[in-house]
Design a protein around this motif. Structure first.
Motif, PDB file in Angstrom:
ATOM      1  N   LEU A  42      42.746  31.796  40.114  1.00 40.13           N
ATOM      2  CA  LEU A  42      42.178  32.931  39.389  1.00 40.13           C
ATOM      3  C   LEU A  42      42.951  34.205  39.687  1.00 40.13           C
ATOM      4  O   LEU A  42      43.285  34.978  38.782  1.00 40.13           O
ATOM      5  CB  LEU A  42      40.704  33.100  39.774  1.00 40.13           C
ATOM      6  CG  LEU A  42      39.977  34.297  39.144  1.00 40.13           C
ATOM      7  CD1 LEU A  42      39.970  34.198  37.633  1.00 40.13           C
ATOM      8  CD2 LEU A  42      38.561  34.394  39.698  1.00 40.13           C
ATOM      9  N   ARG A  43      43.273  34.418  40.955  1.00 40.30           N
ATOM     10  CA  ARG A  43      43.974  35.643  41.357  1.00 40.30           C
ATOM     11  C   ARG A  43      45.358  35.744  40.705  1.00 40.30           C
ATOM     12  O   ARG A  43      45.734  36.793  40.180  1.00 40.30           O
ATOM     13  CB  ARG A  43      44.106  35.699  42.879  1.00 40.30           C
ATOM     14  CG  ARG A  43      44.775  36.962  43.397  1.00 40.30           C
ATOM     15  CD  ARG A  43      44.782  37.011  44.919  1.00 40.30           C
ATOM     16  NE  ARG A  43      45.417  38.238  45.354  1.00 40.30           N
ATOM     17  CZ  ARG A  43      46.730  38.384  45.489  1.00 40.30           C
ATOM     18  NH1 ARG A  43      47.543  37.368  45.250  1.00 40.30           N
ATOM     19  NH2 ARG A  43      47.240  39.529  45.881  1.00 40.30           N
ATOM     20  N   VAL A  44      46.106  34.643  40.720  1.00 46.95           N
ATOM     21  CA  VAL A  44      47.439  34.661  40.117  1.00 46.95           C
ATOM     22  C   VAL A  44      47.351  34.908  38.612  1.00 46.95           C
ATOM     23  O   VAL A  44      48.133  35.680  38.047  1.00 46.95           O
ATOM     24  CB  VAL A  44      48.184  33.336  40.412  1.00 46.95           C
ATOM     25  CG1 VAL A  44      49.432  33.213  39.550  1.00 46.95           C
ATOM     26  CG2 VAL A  44      48.561  33.261  41.883  1.00 46.95           C
ATOM     27  N   LEU A  45      46.386  34.282  37.948  1.00 47.32           N
ATOM     28  CA  LEU A  45      46.228  34.488  36.503  1.00 47.32           C
ATOM     29  C   LEU A  45      45.863  35.935  36.186  1.00 47.32           C
ATOM     30  O   LEU A  45      46.412  36.543  35.265  1.00 47.32           O
ATOM     31  CB  LEU A  45      45.154  33.546  35.954  1.00 47.32           C
ATOM     32  CG  LEU A  45      45.546  32.068  35.856  1.00 47.32           C
ATOM     33  CD1 LEU A  45      44.317  31.202  35.613  1.00 47.32           C
ATOM     34  CD2 LEU A  45      46.577  31.841  34.762  1.00 47.32           C
ATOM     35  N   VAL A  46      44.951  36.507  36.967  1.00 51.90           N
ATOM     36  CA  VAL A  46      44.520  37.889  36.734  1.00 51.90           C
ATOM     37  C   VAL A  46      45.663  38.864  36.969  1.00 51.90           C
ATOM     38  O   VAL A  46      45.888  39.789  36.172  1.00 51.90           O
ATOM     39  CB  VAL A  46      43.315  38.236  37.634  1.00 51.90           C
ATOM     40  CG1 VAL A  46      43.059  39.744  37.632  1.00 51.90           C
ATOM     41  CG2 VAL A  46      42.073  37.497  37.162  1.00 51.90           C
ATOM     42  N   LEU A  47      46.401  38.674  38.054  1.00 56.33           N
ATOM     43  CA  LEU A  47      47.499  39.597  38.353  1.00 56.33           C
ATOM     44  C   LEU A  47      48.628  39.517  37.331  1.00 56.33           C
ATOM     45  O   LEU A  47      49.424  40.436  37.206  1.00 56.33           O
ATOM     46  CB  LEU A  47      48.048  39.312  39.757  1.00 56.33           C
ATOM     47  CG  LEU A  47      47.138  39.756  40.907  1.00 56.33           C
ATOM     48  CD1 LEU A  47      47.680  39.274  42.237  1.00 56.33           C
ATOM     49  CD2 LEU A  47      46.983  41.268  40.922  1.00 56.33           C
ATOM     50  N   ASN A  48      48.684  38.411  36.595  1.00 54.05           N
ATOM     51  CA  ASN A  48      49.688  38.243  35.543  1.00 54.05           C
ATOM     52  C   ASN A  48      49.033  38.218  34.170  1.00 54.05           C
ATOM     53  O   ASN A  48      49.494  37.527  33.256  1.00 54.05           O
ATOM     54  CB  ASN A  48      50.485  36.962  35.784  1.00 54.05           C
ATOM     55  CG  ASN A  48      51.387  37.053  36.988  1.00 54.05           C
ATOM     56  OD1 ASN A  48      52.526  37.499  36.893  1.00 54.05           O
ATOM     57  ND2 ASN A  48      50.874  36.655  38.159  1.00 54.05           N
TER      58      ASN A  48
END
Length: 236
Positions: free
Chosen positions: A169-175
């Motif tokens: 989730l974090r990687v998707l949100v940051l990108n």
């Protein structure tokens, strides 16, 4: 398309030429140095996208090059693949602890080295797309992600996420708005040496949607890009 610049550092000219040949064949720009001090100076001058660094170097060894780069904010984020004839576990651990991102021993397979270079550059691309530090709390679309606490909430409701679901989730949100391939997600979340196939990503996305989305069959946050991967939708 801008070619990535790679600094190759080794005091054996035939090793440098072998690596250069294979990197150039893959479309990379290559610069080289044969001692540690020169390597550090070239890193400071040219800001390469990645460094392939031998440990046993004259003037300044690879460990010290790593240490000096970590002290320099302009160089500390450059990915480093350490290359050495040594195979002792202590050297590998020390190299990784002082800032190297990967480690490969001589003799090496050029194909494996190229694969590791590509993996590291892809990870670096994701990192560059998001300057947010691990400790920052992210707020977006009613979603809050707290990396220090390893917690995520949606409209005040805590999400019961596994560590891998949280990282995904974090990687998707940051990108957000950027399509991330399944392979790239595997490399960034499960790491390069993860043994599995891309269906692992699909399973975790399905579980994440069940916890995040009010209607997982019609997701609002995480979009599937057919044949490519996933992206976190930007607010229209």
């Amino acid at each position: 398309m801008i070619k990535s610049k790679i600094l190759v550092v080794d005091d054996e000219p035939h090793i440098v030429e072998l690596i250069r040949f294979n990197l150039v064949k893959e479309g990379y720009n290559v610069i080289s140095a044969q001692d540690g001090l020169k390597a550090y100076e070239m890193a400071a001058e040219y800001k390469p996208d990645l460094i392939i660094l031998d440990l046993m170097l004259p003037v300044m060894d690879g460990f010290e090059v790593c240490r000096q780069m970590q002290k320099n904010p302009e160089l500390s984020e450059i990915p480093i693949i350490m290359l050495t004839a040594r195979s002792e576990e202590i050297d590998k651990v020390l190299g990784l602890e002082i800032g190297a991102d990967d480690y490969i021993t001589k003799p090496f397979s050029p194909r494996e080295l190229i694969a590791r270079v590509k993996a590291r550059l892809r990870r670096a691309t994701v990192k560059q797309q998001n300057p947010d530090k691990n400790g920052q709390v992210i707020h977006i679309e009613g979603l809050t992600i707290d990396s220090d606490r390893y917690e995520a909430t949606i409209n005040g409701r805590r999400l019961d996420l596994t560590p891998k679901e949280f990282e995904l989730l974090r990687v998707l949100v940051l990108n957000k708005g950027r399509v991330l391939s399944r392979v790239l997600l595997l490399e960034n979340i499960w790491r390069y040496d993860y043994i599995g196939d891309t269906r692992t990503v699909d399973v975790h996305i399905r579980h994440l949607r069940q916890k995040l989305e009010s209607d997982p069959a019609n997701p609002v946050f995480i979009e599937t890009v057919r044949g490519v991967g996933y992206k976190f939708k930007e607010k229209s």
